[in-house]
Design an enzyme around this catalytic site. Structure first.
Site: not given
Length: 265
Positions: A56, A58, A146
Site C-alpha cells: 500500500k 500513497s 488518518h
C-alpha cells in the site's frame, strides 16, 4: 509454498481490508502471506526499493516505482470527504512558516502543493510524530491524515483547509489517497485483487472479529474513532476503483508530472 511479502499501514482501513488475510481466514493454495505494518512514507520508500510483493502506497508515490509494480483495482483508499487536513495551532496559516507534512511522497504533500500553488518551507515527519508536535506546540501548522481528522478539534487544533475538499471542488474527482500495488514480475495481479475482495467480504461478514484486529494496531484506541475511520475510508472504491476512480488517479498523476516541486526544510 510461495511466500508473499505484503506491506500495509496500521491504520484501521488497511487492517480492516486485509484483516482476513492477516488472520488466515481467506487465502490461496500455494501462497503464504507475511505482513509488515509500517507508516505510509516508510511504505512509499520501500516500494521504490521493491521490498514488498504487494504494498500500500500513497498514490503520489507511484511514479517512483511504476516500473516494478502495477496498480490493483481493489484495496486502496479513495473517496470523497476523505482528504488530509491543513491545521494550525493558532487558527492561521502563513505560507512563509514551516509546515509539517507526513512524508515527501505522500498524497497529502501533493494536495498541499495543489492548494498552496507556491513553494513552501516544509519538514517531513511520520504522521503520529507530526500530530504530537502540533499538540505540544512544537510547530504551528501541519497536514494531518488518518484518524486524527476525527480528534483535532478536541485537541485544540484549528482547521485551515480540508485539502481533499479543495481537490474535489477544483477537479470534480474523488481523492486518490492510497493505492495497492502488486509486483509485475509475479503475474499475480488478478489473484491478489480477488484475495483482497474476498478479505473485504469476510470483514463485513465478521465485523467484530476484524474490528478487534484493527484496535490492536490503531493509533487511537477509541472505538468510536476507529469505527468512524473505517466507515469513511472503506467504501465502494475499496472493492473496485472503477472508471471514475482510475480517472481520478490518472488526473492526480498528470498534475504531479506538470507541477513544480515545492521546497522542503
Amino acid at each position: 509454498m510461495q511466500v508473499v511479502q505484503i506491506g500495509i499501514s496500521p491504520c484501521p482501513n488497511d487492517v480492516f481490508i486485509f484483516g482476513a488475510l492477516m488472520l488466515g481466514k481467506v487465502g490461496c493454495e500455494g501462497l503464504q502471506f507475511r505482513f509488515d505494518l509500517q507508516d505510509v512514507e516508510t511504505l512509499n520508500q520501500a516500494a521504490q526499493q521493491a521490498v514488498f510483493d504487494v504494498v500500500k502506497i500513497s498514490c503520489a508515490a507511484y511514479p517512483f516505482c511504476q516500473e516494478q509494480y502495477t496498480i490493483l483495482p481493489a484495496g486502496g483508499a479513495l473517496g470523497r470527504g476523505v482528504g488530509p487536513l491543513l491545521l494550525s495551532t493558532d487558527g492561521q496559516w502563513q505560507p512563509e512558516r514551516i509546515t509539517l507534512v507526513p512524508g515527501e511522497h505522500t498524497t497529502a504533500n501533493l494536495l498541499l502543493d495543489f492548494y498552496a500553488k507556491r513553494p513552501l518551507p516544509k519538514i517531513y515527519l511520520p504522521f503520529d510524530r507530526l500530530y504530537n508536535a502540533l499538540c505540544r506546540g512544537e510547530a504551528t501548522q501541519g497536514v494531518v491524515i488518518h484518524e486524527k481528522r476525527f480528534t483535532y478539534a478536541r485537541d485544540g487544533l484549528h482547521l485551515i483547509q480540508d485539502l481533499g475538499a479543495y481537490w474535489e471542488q477544483h477537479t470534480g474527482y474523488p481523492i486518490p489517497l492510497g493505492t495497492i500495488l502488486a509486483r509485475r514480475s509475479l503475474n499475480l495481479a488478478s489473484t491478489f485483487t480477488n484475495l483482497i475482495r474476498a478479505s473485504l467480504r469476510y470483514a463485513y461478514a465478521h465485523y467484530e472479529e476484524i474490528f478487534d484486529l484493527c484496535k490492536q494496531h490503531a493509533q487511537d484506541l477509541e472505538d468510536e474513532v476507529i469505527a468512524s475511520h473505517i466507515q469513511l475510508y472503506v467504501n465502494d472504491y475499496s472493492d473496485d476503483l472503477g472508471e471514475e476512480g482510475m480517472k481520478a488517479v490518472d488526473y492526480l498523476l498528470r498534475y504531479q508530472k506538470s507541477a513544480v516541486p515545492a521546497n522542503s526544510a
